[in-house]
Design an enzyme around this catalytic site. Sequence first.
Site, short mmCIF file in Angstrom:
data_model
loop_
_atom_site.label_atom_id
_atom_site.label_comp_id
_atom_site.label_asym_id
_atom_site.label_seq_id
_atom_site.Cartn_x
_atom_site.Cartn_y
_atom_site.Cartn_z
N ASN A 77 63.54 -16.62 -22.53
CA ASN A 77 62.26 -17.38 -22.67
C ASN A 77 62.83 -18.47 -23.56
O ASN A 77 63.75 -18.23 -24.56
CB ASN A 77 61.65 -16.25 -23.68
CG ASN A 77 60.20 -16.85 -23.88
OD1 ASN A 77 59.89 -18.17 -24.00
ND2 ASN A 77 58.73 -16.35 -23.78
N HIS A 166 53.85 -15.61 -12.66
CA HIS A 166 55.44 -15.08 -13.58
C HIS A 166 54.72 -14.35 -14.10
O HIS A 166 53.76 -13.92 -14.40
CB HIS A 166 55.94 -16.44 -14.73
CG HIS A 166 54.96 -16.76 -16.02
ND1 HIS A 166 53.66 -17.77 -15.63
CD2 HIS A 166 54.75 -16.46 -16.84
CE1 HIS A 166 53.17 -17.62 -16.59
NE2 HIS A 166 53.64 -17.11 -17.53
N HIS A 299 53.24 4.16 -15.97
CA HIS A 299 51.49 3.98 -15.59
C HIS A 299 51.87 2.22 -15.35
O HIS A 299 51.81 1.69 -16.41
CB HIS A 299 49.90 4.92 -16.04
CG HIS A 299 50.06 4.74 -17.40
ND1 HIS A 299 51.44 5.69 -18.16
CD2 HIS A 299 49.65 4.26 -18.46
CE1 HIS A 299 50.62 5.30 -19.39
NE2 HIS A 299 50.05 4.62 -19.51
#
Length: 354
Positions: A77, A166, A299
């Site tokens: 990033n 994304h 999960h």
Amino acid sequence: MAQFNPSDHPHLRYNPLSDIWIVVSPHRAKRPWQGQVEKASSENIPRHDPKNPLCPRAERPNGQVNPDYSQTYVFDNDFPALLPGGPDPPESDDPLFRSAPAHGHCRVVCFHPWSDITLPLMDVKDIRHVVDTWISENVALGKDFEWVQIFENRGAVMGCSNPHPHCQVWACSFLPNEPAVKERTQREYFAKNGQPMLVNYLEKELIKKERLVLESTHWVWLVPYWATWPFETMLLPRRHVLRLQDLNDDEKNDLSKMLKNLLTVYDNLFETSFPYCMGWHGAPTGKYLNEDCSHWQLHAVFYPPLLRSATVKKFMVGFEMMASAQRDMTAEQSAERLRNLPLVHYKHHGSQNQ
Ligand code: H2U
């Protein structure tokens, strides 16, 4: 007095994973709406925009040029919220002014070279590349960091800044709040009951059948009993699995199909590119890789903001901010609505292309 009916009478439901109570007010679902209406998501996204920093061959603000990628593409990033190094705050013994070190590594995962496609419209084999990328990121970053949060913000209404498909990966040197609570609640449940909470929970939901939406060989998609958001859901493996990297090949293929199906159902609900925040929660990593984490069950959670149409969203304000989360429709009613939707994407109605 009338007998209690969960679809008519206000009540509280307990979320044992987050250790919070939700107010359920089913009688309110029919109230008229004169409040804010969101803009429906734009459907006119160009397939390739050389100025979009997430596209293949585009130049990012730091001068780096993306490769001409054809599957997933992962990069650091350019505006990370956490940094791998840097100085730590001084220790304080004042309980009212506490701080702690925060290091991390933030990555961006582009799902596909096209900007005008979303997960439910992608081929299952391409979704499988996304699943594999989630796993490789979790493994690589998990070596050094305690928590690797994979999450997708879809839609401008969820704060997504770029229409290109994304997700983000934020690896943290600490357990953030949500996972820290889940670590505690699952550990306590396991100590008391000798079984993982979510494994027990799924067993019971498979018997009750009131909140199931989609089932596949290895996965179950349901609206949790304690859901907060109107169409909040959870995706669980049938088997006890600690982390994404523990899935076997069949489970990964089946997950790719399940993701396509469940996200198609979401899109079909209001015939729109359905906004949501989705993320994976599994056993923590880093030092936890050497500890017994049997209390955890992998999960995924999906938190969509929409309430009654493509343009009317649920606001978590007022009582929710001041007191407790609240929902109108019951989890069972949401599950039934989702269950009755087709698995063919609304954009493909009438065509062979699924
Ligand atoms: P959203 O998932 O909220 O849309 O965020 C996209 C991320 O992509 C955001 O964290 C990053 C932003 O910092 N980004 C880059 O790293 N480089 C860019 O050139 C554009 C966006």
